[in-house]
Design an enzyme around this catalytic site. Structure first.
Site, mmCIF file in Angstrom:
data_model
loop_
_atom_site.group_PDB
_atom_site.id
_atom_site.type_symbol
_atom_site.label_atom_id
_atom_site.label_comp_id
_atom_site.label_asym_id
_atom_site.label_seq_id
_atom_site.Cartn_x
_atom_site.Cartn_y
_atom_site.Cartn_z
ATOM 1 C CG PHE A 150 -1.948 1.141 1.121
ATOM 2 C CD1 PHE A 150 -3.194 0.915 0.552
ATOM 3 C CD2 PHE A 150 -1.645 2.429 1.550
ATOM 4 C CE1 PHE A 150 -4.121 1.953 0.416
ATOM 5 C CE2 PHE A 150 -2.564 3.469 1.416
ATOM 6 C CZ PHE A 150 -3.802 3.226 0.848
ATOM 7 C CG ASP A 235 5.773 3.901 1.521
ATOM 8 O OD1 ASP A 235 5.799 4.577 2.567
ATOM 9 O OD2 ASP A 235 4.758 3.799 0.805
ATOM 10 C CE LYS A 264 0.190 6.261 6.954
ATOM 11 N NZ LYS A 264 -1.222 6.449 6.762
HETATM 12 C C1 LIG Z 1 3.060 2.784 3.564
HETATM 13 C C2 LIG Z 1 2.171 3.891 3.070
HETATM 14 N N1 LIG Z 1 2.536 4.596 1.989
HETATM 15 C C3 LIG Z 1 1.780 5.590 1.516
HETATM 16 C C4 LIG Z 1 0.587 5.938 2.124
HETATM 17 C C5 LIG Z 1 -0.247 7.047 1.571
HETATM 18 O O1 LIG Z 1 -0.219 8.147 2.409
HETATM 19 P P1 LIG Z 1 -1.367 9.272 2.292
HETATM 20 O O2 LIG Z 1 -2.626 8.653 2.805
HETATM 21 O O3 LIG Z 1 -0.867 10.409 3.147
HETATM 22 O O4 LIG Z 1 -1.463 9.649 0.863
HETATM 23 C C6 LIG Z 1 0.173 5.228 3.250
HETATM 24 C C7 LIG Z 1 -1.117 5.556 3.898
HETATM 25 O O5 LIG Z 1 -1.690 4.802 4.650
HETATM 26 C C8 LIG Z 1 0.982 4.176 3.746
HETATM 27 O O6 LIG Z 1 0.630 3.464 4.818
#
Ligand SMILES: Cc1ncc(COP(=O)(O)O)c(C=O)c1O
Length: 459
Positions: A150, A235, A264
């Protein structure tokens, strides 16, 4: 004239569900009502939320991970107020931001093998930037990502999403994105061997399902990326900023990626922000000449409130030893929950690092429970977890979530500031609710009700 937002909240608070039904996402309101989460939260402080009757809830969701230092932390609030009171020259655009410079230096001091920062407004926007930087730096089109990954829901990020539920109906997505299984170095090497892959983008610990890497996986991936001249990108939007008991989860496995993505928790829970930390040569491939000084960017990125939120969050983390607390309390929760697995046939695994913890359930062995489990699974895969999360919420005032569609894992990502008392609250509540799920009765009839509701279309 000043607008009193707190008074506005108070006068309209009771209309929140009808407002959303009428003007926003009606399905979300249906979900909340069906599972009994429509308790009208009125305030939040630290790791706690308070509902209309001032009942206190322990928040193991932390706004999907943004409240690492807790809700409404006084130091973050003071920092944001000081920005508003300072008449700073925010977003001049034909200038460079002082606060962005400070935050970049402080982030890179924590990740010393990287040299440059690109700021964005969200996690997904950081992922989009990583895709663009990787393509521009390598001149290659491909991006490799993992099943169950994700990375966000904008088009580039969605193209790297390992779950069909999110993708279906939105195709065609970005071309040249290659999916491989997580924890599979052979598959990674096969994908990289084409020499058309700009980057391998991976969560060190996958958020969906809380999947941990095998001991050798991330280091092996790093070596393969170097061999095939592919950028290794982690990520850390969820796993970073102390969540796993280290500043970056990748530190547990000694990796030094070419790009690291944060968002976050960097926001302090207040102002959206994202950051891509990377090697200088990658950055310079994009911003390579004066006439390319604005070739990638976004109007609001580097705004003073976001930068101040980031600076204040790092400050609080250091001053309050938040990362050490995540490591210690995480150990305590893991130990407590793991001990339960001996007693319960439905509890299959408890795993995690720091305060990123997965509690996995699975098919029981006894005939008595098997029948109920099968009925539920046939109706809706993964529904069993709701029989745990709902009583956790209703009876024990613990807010948590299922770790993905059709998942049998419940994910705990609380604020990193929880204390021993909270840890014991978590273990006691899980023990009680799991014990109930091993008896015939109320819990399983809740399952039946949920199946009926899930199938009903909106009026
Ligand atoms: C690992 C990871 N990458 C990217 C994102 C996307 O972040 P955003 O919701 O701020 O776009 C999330 C969101 O849950 C995430 O958990």
């Amino acid at each position: 004239m000043t607008i009193d937002i707190a008074a506005l909240f108070d006068t309209h608070e009771s209309e929140r569900y009808s407002l959303h039904t009428r003007r926003l996402n009606e399905q979300m309101v249906r979900v909340l009502r069906t599972i009994g989460y429509d308790v009208s939260f009125r305030r939040g402080r630290g790791q706690y939320l308070y509902d209309r009757e001032d009942n206190r809830y322990l928040d193991l969701l932390s706004g999907f991970g943004v409240f690492a230092v807790g809700r409404n932390h006084p130091a973050i609030r003071a920092a944001l107020k000081s920005v508003l009171d300072a008449d700073l020259p925010n977003l001049v655009q034909m200038d460079v931001s002082t606060l962005a410079g400070i935050l970049a230096e402080r982030l890179l001091a924590l990740v010393p093998y990287l040299d440059k920062v690109f700021f964005a407004n969200s996690g997904a926007e950081s992922v989009e930037a990583a895709i663009k930087f990787a393509r521009a730096a390598t001149g290659r089109p491909g991006i490799v990502y993992c099943s169950h990954a994700f990375h966000g829901l904008t088009y580039g990020a969605l193209s790297l999403n390992g779950d069909e539920t999110f993708r279906n109906g939105f195709e065609p997505l970005l071309p040249d994105c290659v999916r491989i299984p997580f924890n599979d170095l052979t598959a990674l090497e096969q994908a990289l061997a084409s020499r058309r892959i700009a980057a391998f983008i991976v969560e060190p610990i996958q958020g969906k399902g809380v999947i941990l890497p095998n001991e050798e996986y991330l280091k092996g991936a790093e070596h393969l990326c170097r061999r095939y001249e592919t950028l290794f990108v982690t990520d850390e939007i969820q796993s970073g900023m102390g969540r796993t008991g280290k500043f970056l989860a990748g530190e547990h496995w000694g990796i030094e990626p070419d790009m690291v993505l944060l968002a976050k928790a960097l926001s302090g829970g207040h102002v959206p922000v994202g950051a891509v930390l990377m090697r200088k040569w990658v950055f310079n491939k994009v911003f390579s000449r004066m006439d390319r000084a604005v070739v990638h960017g976004s109007t609001f990125s580097k705004n003073d409130l976001a930068m101040a939120a980031g600076i204040a969050t790092l400050d609080v983390m250091k001053a309050e030893r938040v990362i050490e607390n995540a490591a210690r309390t995480g150990e305590r929760v893991l130990r407590g929950l793991s001990a339960l697995s001996e007693n319960y046939e439905l509890l299959k695994d408890v795993r995690g690092k720091g305060l990123m913890i997965g509690v996995e359930f699975g098919s029981p062995s006894s005939l008595k429970l098997k029948a109920s489990w099968n009925v539920l699974e046939t109706a809706s895969k993964g529904l069993f977890c709701q029989l745990i999360t709902i009583p956790l919420f209703k009876q024990h005032k613990i807010l948590t979530q299922v770790a993905g569609h059709a998942s049998h894992t419940i994910k705990l990502i609380p604020p990193l500031t929880i204390n021993d008392e909270d840890c014991d609250w978590i273990v006691r509540a899980f023990d009680d609710v799991i014990a109930d799920s091993h008896k015939a009765g109320a819990v399983w009839s809740l399952g039946k009700t949920l199946v009926e509701h899930a199938m009903r279309p909106s009026a």
